[in-house]
Design a protein around this motif. Structure first.
Motif, PDB file in Angstrom:
ATOM      1  N   UNK A 261       0.834  -1.196   0.000  1.00 44.74           N
ATOM      2  CA  UNK A 261       0.000   0.000   0.000  1.00 44.74           C
ATOM      3  C   UNK A 261       0.869   1.246   0.000  1.00 44.74           C
ATOM      4  N   UNK A 262       0.246   2.385   0.198  1.00 36.89           N
ATOM      5  CA  UNK A 262       1.012   3.623   0.326  1.00 36.89           C
ATOM      6  C   UNK A 262       1.546   3.719   1.748  1.00 36.89           C
ATOM      7  N   UNK A 263       2.703   4.338   1.895  1.00 32.72           N
ATOM      8  CA  UNK A 263       3.213   4.595   3.243  1.00 32.72           C
ATOM      9  C   UNK A 263       2.455   5.813   3.775  1.00 32.72           C
ATOM     10  N   UNK A 264       1.705   5.604   4.860  1.00 33.00           N
ATOM     11  CA  UNK A 264       0.820   6.658   5.364  1.00 33.00           C
ATOM     12  C   UNK A 264       1.382   7.256   6.648  1.00 33.00           C
ATOM     13  N   UNK A 265       1.124   8.534   6.875  1.00 35.05           N
ATOM     14  CA  UNK A 265       1.660   9.159   8.096  1.00 35.05           C
ATOM     15  C   UNK A 265       0.845   8.813   9.341  1.00 35.05           C
ATOM     16  N   UNK A 266       1.520   8.537  10.442  1.00 37.79           N
ATOM     17  CA  UNK A 266       0.869   8.478  11.747  1.00 37.79           C
ATOM     18  C   UNK A 266       0.866   9.889  12.320  1.00 37.79           C
ATOM     19  N   UNK A 267       0.085  10.102  13.380  1.00 41.08           N
ATOM     20  CA  UNK A 267      -0.010  11.438  13.965  1.00 41.08           C
ATOM     21  C   UNK A 267       1.315  11.881  14.602  1.00 41.08           C
ATOM     22  N   UNK A 268       2.153  10.917  15.016  1.00 46.88           N
ATOM     23  CA  UNK A 268       3.382  11.261  15.743  1.00 46.88           C
ATOM     24  C   UNK A 268       4.602  11.353  14.824  1.00 46.88           C
ATOM     25  N   UNK A 269       4.360  11.659  13.530  1.00 45.13           N
ATOM     26  CA  UNK A 269       5.447  11.794  12.550  1.00 45.13           C
ATOM     27  C   UNK A 269       6.249  10.515  12.377  1.00 45.13           C
ATOM     28  N   UNK A 270       5.570   9.376  12.575  1.00 50.07           N
ATOM     29  CA  UNK A 270       6.128   8.104  12.142  1.00 50.07           C
ATOM     30  C   UNK A 270       5.226   7.611  11.011  1.00 50.07           C
ATOM     31  N   UNK A 271       5.550   6.417  10.472  1.00 51.58           N
ATOM     32  CA  UNK A 271       4.866   5.942   9.259  1.00 51.58           C
ATOM     33  C   UNK A 271       4.178   4.611   9.467  1.00 51.58           C
ATOM     34  N   UNK A 272       3.227   4.357   8.600  1.00 54.86           N
ATOM     35  CA  UNK A 272       2.449   3.118   8.625  1.00 54.86           C
ATOM     36  C   UNK A 272       2.387   2.537   7.219  1.00 54.86           C
ATOM     37  N   UNK A 273       2.526   1.213   7.113  1.00 54.69           N
ATOM     38  CA  UNK A 273       2.424   0.557   5.804  1.00 54.69           C
ATOM     39  C   UNK A 273       1.675  -0.769   5.957  1.00 54.69           C
ATOM     40  N   UNK A 274       0.853  -1.067   4.941  1.00 54.87           N
ATOM     41  CA  UNK A 274       0.056  -2.279   4.935  1.00 54.87           C
ATOM     42  C   UNK A 274       0.477  -3.052   3.696  1.00 54.87           C
ATOM     43  N   UNK A 275       0.855  -4.326   3.885  1.00 51.30           N
ATOM     44  CA  UNK A 275       1.310  -5.141   2.760  1.00 51.30           C
ATOM     45  C   UNK A 275       0.491  -6.424   2.749  1.00 51.30           C
ATOM     46  N   UNK A 276      -0.151  -6.699   1.622  1.00 51.21           N
ATOM     47  CA  UNK A 276      -1.103  -7.809   1.600  1.00 51.21           C
ATOM     48  C   UNK A 276      -0.672  -8.902   0.632  1.00 51.21           C
ATOM     49  N   UNK A 277      -1.250 -10.090   0.839  1.00 39.78           N
ATOM     50  CA  UNK A 277      -1.023 -11.221  -0.073  1.00 39.78           C
ATOM     51  C   UNK A 277      -2.319 -12.026  -0.129  1.00 39.78           C
ATOM     52  N   UNK A 278      -2.813 -12.250  -1.342  1.00 39.85           N
ATOM     53  CA  UNK A 278      -3.990 -13.100  -1.518  1.00 39.85           C
ATOM     54  C   UNK A 278      -3.514 -14.526  -1.739  1.00 39.85           C
ATOM     55  N   UNK A 279      -3.996 -15.445  -0.892  1.00 39.58           N
ATOM     56  CA  UNK A 279      -3.596 -16.850  -1.040  1.00 39.58           C
ATOM     57  C   UNK A 279      -4.803 -17.755  -0.842  1.00 39.58           C
ATOM     58  N   UNK A 280      -4.671 -18.985  -1.345  1.00 39.48           N
ATOM     59  CA  UNK A 280      -5.660 -20.003  -1.017  1.00 39.48           C
ATOM     60  C   UNK A 280      -5.506 -20.274   0.477  1.00 39.48           C
TER      61      UNK A 280
END
Ligand SMILES: *[C@@H]1O[C@H](CO)[C@@H](O)[C@H](O)[C@H]1NC(C)=O
Ligand SMILES: *[C@@H]1O[C@H](CO)[C@@H](O)[C@H](O)[C@H]1NC(C)=O
Length: 391
Positions: A261-280
């Motif tokens: 996903x996009x690297x998104x800002x947290x309120x405390x000037x750190x970052x958040x990222x979501x990485x997904x995988x579709x599997x059986x």
């Protein structure tokens, strides 16, 4: 059966090692830090020919460092280091220049709105700044947009219409290019003042810009598009700086279907990222999420998808089955005193190599298993003792 337990408990030894991944994997490392860009963003909204509003802010990378106080006509310094290495006098001169710019900009746009075919209400956006590249000349830019579409940019020392921006852009540039003084000032600010200010700003804000904060990671899942499919989600949060490498893995194998996903800002000037995988759903076991970040000093975070629970379930099941068998066998042997020698040798070799498994995670499940292990040990000791008494 005892052999199976031994094997499983030996196997248990690698269920830990979560944060100490081998280093010689030859995997990519987090993207090298991108050069920092300093840019000024000016958004001007024009409601009608007598009403307009400007908002302006300045950014070092993703960090807002300055904003413009439209009421007072002053620069707001948002960080303790936002003045960089510029003196009070230099900053005052810059502030005066910006006062002139904001006032003049609104007046000129209103005066030329009809000629430039600007239709009320409209919005103009200007983004201008510079970046420093080690060993290279600084780069600078100024781009303007009308109603969210590229209109023009400042290149070298003149105004150029953006490709595809049409006759309006050509018209605007033609007018702007007549003002030689303004072009010289713009050129000087972009090519000289901006890189100097940026260098001073980076030096002054060094400790905050280079702050290293370790990420936290956790997994979740959600039903995917099809039946029997699962979307595995690896959440990585609270890290700084922004570059991070996150990948779904099976063993050492990067999973190609990994979506970042996009690297998104947290309120405390750190970052958040979501990485997904579709599997059986049946193939989810054995997958893990691997995180590389500069703050981790080479000790990647690796989280296994359901890895422990499946192994632990297997181990615990085996333990329970064995236990039942041992108890049954034990009581049976206490009553029946036949065939003792064969069993005696079998039991005395029953040593659990548990003490070596210090790498195992101290999770609740694991503690449960440890408790069970010691319970089994006690059982066996008791059983041995009672057998010794018996003989
Ligand atoms: C211009 O817009 C402002 C804000 O919406 C409004 O208050 C004002 O009356 C408008 N003026 C004219 C001349 O239409
Ligand atoms: C600020 O620092 C930069 C880089 O170190 C330098 O080029 C510039 O001249 C300095 N400016 C002032 C006003 O000291």
């Amino acid at each position: 059966m005892l052999l199976l337990i031994l094997l499983l408990f030996n196997g248990f030894g690698y269920c830990g090692g979560s944060t100490d991944a081998p280093q010689a994997l030859g995997l990519h490392h987090p993207a090298a830090e991108e050069p920092l860009i300093f840019h000024l963003l000016h958004i001007a909204s024009f409601k009608n020919h007598s009403w307009a509003q400007s908002r302006a802010s300045a950014w070092l990378g993703d960090l807002e460092t300055h904003s413009w106080d439209t009421v007072l006509g002053t620069i707001r310094f948002l960080k303790p280091w936002s003045q960089g290495n510029f003196s009070k006098v230099e900053l005052k001169n810059l502030q005066a220049l910006f006062q002139l710019y904001f006032r003049g900009f609104t007046m000129e746009v209103q005066a030329f709105a009809h000629q430039f075919q600007f239709e009320y209400p409209f919005e103009l956006q200007i983004s201008a700044g510079c970046s420093l590249h080690p060993g290279q000349a600084p780069e600078s830019f100024l781009n303007g947009a009308y109603q969210g579409s590229d209109l023009l940019s400042f290149r070298g020392s003149s105004w150029e219409p953006s490709p595809g921006a049409g006759s309006r852009a050509q018209n605007v540039c033609e007018v702007l290019n007549r003002y030689q003084d303004i072009k010289e000032i713009v050129h000087s600010i972009l090519s000289d003042t901006c890189p100097q200010f940026l260098a001073g700003l980076i030096a002054a804000g060094k400790s905050e810009l280079e702050r290293q904060v370790k990420p936290e990671a956790w997994l979740s899942s959600s039903p995917s598009s099809g039946p029997g499919l699962l979307q595995l989600v690896c959440h990585v949060s609270g890290f700084h700086p922004k570059p991070v490498w996150v990948m779904w893995m099976r063993g050492e194998q990067e999973q190609k279907g990994t979506q970042r996903g996009d690297v998104l800002p947290n309120a405390d000037e750190t970052w958040y990222l979501r990485v997904t995988l579709d599997v059986a759903a049946v193939e989810a076991a054995g997958l893990s999420c691997r995180v590389k970040h500069s703050s981790l000093g080479g000790h990647d975070i690796v989280i296994h998808w359901g890895g422990y629970s499946i192994l632990l379930t297997l181990v615990c099941l085996t333990i329970i089955v064995t236990l039942v068998m041992l108890v049954v066998l034990g009581s049976w042997y206490q009553k029946q005193s036949s065939n003792q020698n064969a069993l005696s040798s079998g039991v005395s070799s029953c040593t659990f190599p548990l003490e070596n498994n210090t790498q195992c995670p101290r999770s609740l499940v694991h503690q449960l298993c440890l408790a069970q292990e010691s319970w089994i040990k006690n059982r066996i000791l008791k059983w041995k003792r009672s057998r010794n008494q018996f003989f």
